[in-house]
Design a protein around this motif. Structure first.
Motif, short mmCIF file in Angstrom:
data_model
loop_
_atom_site.label_atom_id
_atom_site.label_comp_id
_atom_site.label_asym_id
_atom_site.label_seq_id
_atom_site.Cartn_x
_atom_site.Cartn_y
_atom_site.Cartn_z
N THR A 1 -16.78 3.29 -6.34
CA THR A 1 -17.55 4.48 -6.70
C THR A 1 -17.28 4.91 -8.14
OG1 THR A 1 -15.83 5.95 -5.82
CG2 THR A 1 -17.63 5.34 -4.33
N LYS A 2 -16.18 4.41 -8.72
CA LYS A 2 -15.85 4.71 -10.12
C LYS A 2 -15.30 3.45 -10.75
CE LYS A 2 -14.58 9.49 -9.25
NZ LYS A 2 -13.59 10.54 -9.45
N PRO B 1 0.83 -1.21 0.00
CA PRO B 1 0.00 0.00 0.00
C PRO B 1 0.87 1.26 0.00
CG PRO B 1 0.08 -0.91 2.19
CD PRO B 1 0.84 -1.86 1.31
N HIS B 2 0.31 2.35 -0.56
CA HIS B 2 1.02 3.63 -0.59
C HIS B 2 0.28 4.68 0.24
CE1 HIS B 2 3.83 2.24 -3.58
NE2 HIS B 2 2.85 1.94 -4.40
N ALA B 3 -0.99 4.95 -0.11
CA ALA B 3 -1.71 6.03 0.55
C ALA B 3 -3.22 5.80 0.48
CB ALA B 3 -1.37 7.37 -0.09
N ILE B 4 -3.92 6.34 1.47
CA ILE B 4 -5.39 6.41 1.46
C ILE B 4 -5.71 7.90 1.40
CG2 ILE B 4 -7.52 5.97 2.72
CD1 ILE B 4 -6.01 3.64 4.10
N ILE B 5 -6.34 8.32 0.33
CA ILE B 5 -6.62 9.73 0.09
C ILE B 5 -8.12 9.96 0.17
CG2 ILE B 5 -6.46 11.60 -1.60
CD1 ILE B 5 -3.95 9.96 -2.69
N ILE B 6 -8.53 10.86 1.06
CA ILE B 6 -9.94 11.23 1.17
C ILE B 6 -10.25 12.19 0.01
CG2 ILE B 6 -11.70 12.34 2.58
CD1 ILE B 6 -9.98 11.49 5.03
N ASP C 1 -16.04 3.83 -1.60
CA ASP C 1 -16.65 4.59 -0.51
C ASP C 1 -16.21 3.95 0.81
OD1 ASP C 1 -18.27 2.33 -0.08
OD2 ASP C 1 -20.02 3.23 -1.03
N ILE C 2 -16.65 4.54 1.91
CA ILE C 2 -16.20 4.05 3.22
C ILE C 2 -16.75 2.67 3.56
CG2 ILE C 2 -15.78 6.35 4.15
CD1 ILE C 2 -18.46 6.07 5.67
N MET D 1 -16.62 10.61 2.59
CA MET D 1 -17.29 9.33 2.29
C MET D 1 -16.63 8.54 1.15
SD MET D 1 -19.78 9.15 4.46
CE MET D 1 -20.93 7.99 3.80
N GLU D 2 -15.77 9.19 0.35
CA GLU D 2 -15.13 8.50 -0.78
C GLU D 2 -13.62 8.60 -0.67
OE1 GLU D 2 -16.75 9.40 -4.62
OE2 GLU D 2 -18.76 9.55 -3.82
N LEU D 3 -12.95 7.53 -1.06
CA LEU D 3 -11.51 7.41 -0.90
C LEU D 3 -10.84 6.97 -2.20
CD1 LEU D 3 -11.70 5.19 2.29
CD2 LEU D 3 -11.42 7.67 2.27
#
Length: 100
Positions: free
Chosen positions: A39-40, A7-12, A33-34, A19-21
């Motif tokens: 979502t895409k 893993p690298h990053a979790i970006i809000i 989403d959380i 609600m989306e990451l």
């Protein structure tokens, strides 16, 4: 993916009320989403495996690879800029400071 995942990053994502990451790992990123639902359909795909990833205030994500630094749109994953470099370094942190 089979085996271990780096893993690298979790970006809000902006304008989603948290609600989306964007989850970045290996050489790609996915939009969820959380609750863990996609979502895409778009997958962010890096040109090379980044060693570090950081979110920028300009709604871009920066990936530091062995030969280049890539700037991609957080919203679409589209490539917005590439900076080539000669010296490969392993960074502990990759971040933005004073809009730079």
């Amino acid at each position: 993916i089979q085996g271990s995942i780096r893993p690298h990053a979790i970006i809000i994502l902006p304008n989603t009320s948290g609600m989306e990451l964007l989850l970045t790992y290996e050489d790609e990123g996915i939009y969820i989403d959380i609750y863990g639902h996609f979502t895409k359909e778009t997958v962010l795909q890096w040109g090379e495996m980044p060693a570090s990833v950081a979110y920028l205030q300009s709604n871009q994500v920066m990936g530091w690879g062995e030969k280049a630094i890539e700037l991609r749109s957080v919203e679409t994953g589209n490539l917005e800029g590439v900076f080539m470099h000669k010296k490969a370094q392993k960074l502990k942190f990759l971040c933005e400071r004073n809009d730079k």
